[in-house]
Structure formats: structure tokens, C-alpha cells
Scaffold this active site. Structure first.
Site, mmCIF file in Angstrom:
data_model
loop_
_atom_site.group_PDB
_atom_site.id
_atom_site.type_symbol
_atom_site.label_atom_id
_atom_site.label_comp_id
_atom_site.label_asym_id
_atom_site.label_seq_id
_atom_site.Cartn_x
_atom_site.Cartn_y
_atom_site.Cartn_z
ATOM 1 N N SER A 133 39.878 13.097 -9.620
ATOM 2 C CA SER A 133 40.786 11.959 -9.755
ATOM 3 C C SER A 133 40.837 11.534 -11.209
ATOM 4 O O SER A 133 39.924 11.841 -11.993
ATOM 5 C CB SER A 133 40.282 10.795 -8.892
ATOM 6 O OG SER A 133 40.982 9.597 -9.163
ATOM 7 N N TYR A 146 33.915 4.633 -5.870
ATOM 8 C CA TYR A 146 34.744 5.838 -5.943
ATOM 9 C C TYR A 146 34.616 6.473 -7.325
ATOM 10 O O TYR A 146 34.450 7.692 -7.447
ATOM 11 C CB TYR A 146 36.196 5.460 -5.656
ATOM 12 C CG TYR A 146 37.151 6.619 -5.488
ATOM 13 C CD1 TYR A 146 37.224 7.311 -4.286
ATOM 14 C CD2 TYR A 146 37.985 7.016 -6.530
ATOM 15 C CE1 TYR A 146 38.114 8.371 -4.120
ATOM 16 C CE2 TYR A 146 38.870 8.065 -6.379
ATOM 17 C CZ TYR A 146 38.933 8.742 -5.168
ATOM 18 O OH TYR A 146 39.808 9.795 -5.020
#
Length: 276
Positions: A133, A146
Site C-alpha cells: 500500500s 495498518y
């Protein structure tokens, strides 16, 4: 024989698009989901789907055994894609919340990788692609859990690539930015389970910023947001190129953060990312 690939997190979004696209291109796709109901739905759509839950070691082993049984003991590629988000300020994460997200977003990835590698060593080739990501490149507020799983995953993936650089097994990272998925909706139960925001020192932040964004139903696309097919396009290059890239950026924000990390000091980068 068609080339085979195991893809995780196929119930929606990035994994869903990748599974359907590669299936249409003639790949032998094994599209896994965490829940049986999603596997049943994918089967009605023509995909070979089975249950794989990163948080369950037995589930990982069983899923891979089923795949190898159908391929005769080979697997050309693995695409680790499944993950979830745990919104909240770092100060409000209970230990079990961090443990839960690391089990899925990190430990499950490399448990599966380490079970696949002997197969690829034996057959003499293979490709392992991990979906990271933009949040594996730069940190944002309220995404700490995350962020940390993606930062750690990038470190392990880079190390694995170095360790296997003289083998015929290619290791790649795909780093999407904002993609049209339902990850925000799927993060809501995790937020509700673990974050006692009303007792937090950051209660005002939750009330004014995080909660309205997390539960928004009519949102405009994020800056640079692209459909999941943009990620699949990079995946196909990683799978088919004679010399796949170590990293594939997807979306303008990912390129921007990558450039800023090289050009800006930490303090300057904090000023930019702190506004987001």
C-alpha cells in the site's frame, strides 16, 4: 497446461478483479476468501474458490493442500492480497487489536509463502507478489495498525527478495494508493470492537474527523483514486515479464509519496502527511 495462481482476499475489490481477469486470460486461478459464503458466490461466477483464513494456520495449510492436489503438486504464482484495516489512534490500540491485524496482514502472508516456497524450489520457478500500500511507504494518522503491518511486510518482502535473488523465484511488491474498494466499510466492525474512542484523549479527533469519514455513505472519490483493474494491470506485468520489477506503484498518490520520501526530510514529510 495453463499457468496456476493462488490469490487471497478475492471476495471483493482488488482480489476479485484479479481473479476474474486472470481467469478470463486462461490462468488456472484459485480464488480464496475468508468465508465460505463468499467462496460459494465466486463459484457461481465460474471461479474455483476455496476458504483460506490468514488468521487460521490450519486453514492456510488445508487450502494449499487442496490447490496442490488439483495442480499435481505445482504452483506457478502466489498473490498475497487479503488484508483489513484497523482505524484508530495508536494510543488507543489494545494489544489484542494489534495482534489480530498482524496475524492477518503479516504473519499469514509469510506462513503461506514459506509453505509455497518448497513447491517453487522443487519445480524450479515461481513468482510471489505481495500487495502492499501507499501506507507501506508513508504513515498517516489513525492508520497506525495498518501502516505498521505494511511497513513490516515491505521489510520482510525486501529481505526475501535479497535472499532469493540468485534463484528463479521472483519476489515483487505492488503498492496501490487509493483504490475503489470496500475496505473502509469492512473496517467498521474492527473499529467498533477495539477502539473505546469516547474515553480517548483524542475524542474530538474521532468525532470531527475519523468517524464521519469512516461511516460516510456518499463520498467523493479520493484524490487519484482508481478502479481495482489498475492494480490488476500491474499484477499481470509482475506475472508475465521476463524481468518483473521489485516494486509496482499504482495511483498518483503512491508515486508522490515515493518521491517525497526520497527528497524531503522527515520533518518536512511529517508536515505534508500530517495534513491528510
Amino acid at each position: 497446461m495453463p499457468q496456476s495462481i493462488l490469490i487471497t482476499g478475492c471476495s471483493s475489490g482488488i482480489g476479485y478483479d484479479a481473479a476474474h481477469t486472470l481467469h478470463k486470460q486462461g490462468w488456472q486461478v484459485f480464488a480464496t476468501c475468508r468465508q465460505q459464503v463468499d467462496c460459494d458466490r465466486l463459484r457461481t461466477e465460474g471461479l474455483n474458490s476455496l476458504v483460506l483464513d490468514y488468521a487460521d494456520e490450519a486453514s492456510i495449510k488445508q487450502a494449499l493442500a487442496q490447490v496442490l492436489d488439483q495442480t499435481g503438486g505445482t504452483l506457478d504464482a502466489l498473490y498475497n492480497n487479503g488484508a483489513f484495516a484497523q482505524p484508530g489512534l495508536v494510543q488507543d490500540y489494545p494489544r489484542d487489536a494489534l495482534r489480530a491485524i498482524f496475524e492477518v496482514n503479516l504473519f499469514g502472508y509469510f506462513d503461506l509463502i514459506n509453505q509455497v516456497l518448497p513447491v517453487m524450489f522443487k519445480q524450479g520457478h515461481g513468482r510471489i507478489i505481495n500487495c502492499s500500500s501507499v501506507l507501506g511507504l508513508g504513515a498517516l494518522r489513525a492508520r497506525g495498525a495498518y501502516n505498521s503491518t505494511k511497513f513490516a511486510m515491505e521489510g520482510l518482502t525486501d529481505t526475501l527478495r535479497l535472499e532469493l535473488r540468485k534463484t528463479p523465484i521472483h519476489i515483487c511488491l505492488i503498492e496501490p494508493g487509493p483504490i475503489t474498494t470496500d475496505i473502509r466499510t469492512k473496517a467498521q466492525p474492527h473499529f467498533e470492537k477495539w477502539i473505546d474512542w469516547e474515553k480517548s484523549q483524542g475524542r474530538l479527533f474521532y468525532e470531527k474527523q475519523l468517524i464521519p469519514r469512516l461511516y460516510a455513505t456518499n463520498t467523493t472519490p479520493d484524490f487519484g483514486e482508481l478502479p481495482a483493474s489498475a492494480v490488476t494491470k500491474k499484477l499481470i506485468h509482475a506475472l508475465t515479464s521476463n524481468r518483473p520489477k521489485p516494486r509496482y506503484y499504482v495511483t498518483v498518490p503512491t508515486y508522490m509519496v515515493g518521491i517525497m520520501k526520497r527528497l524531503l526530510s522527515t520533518r518536512a514529510l511529517d508536515r505534508v502527511l500530517g495534513r491528510m
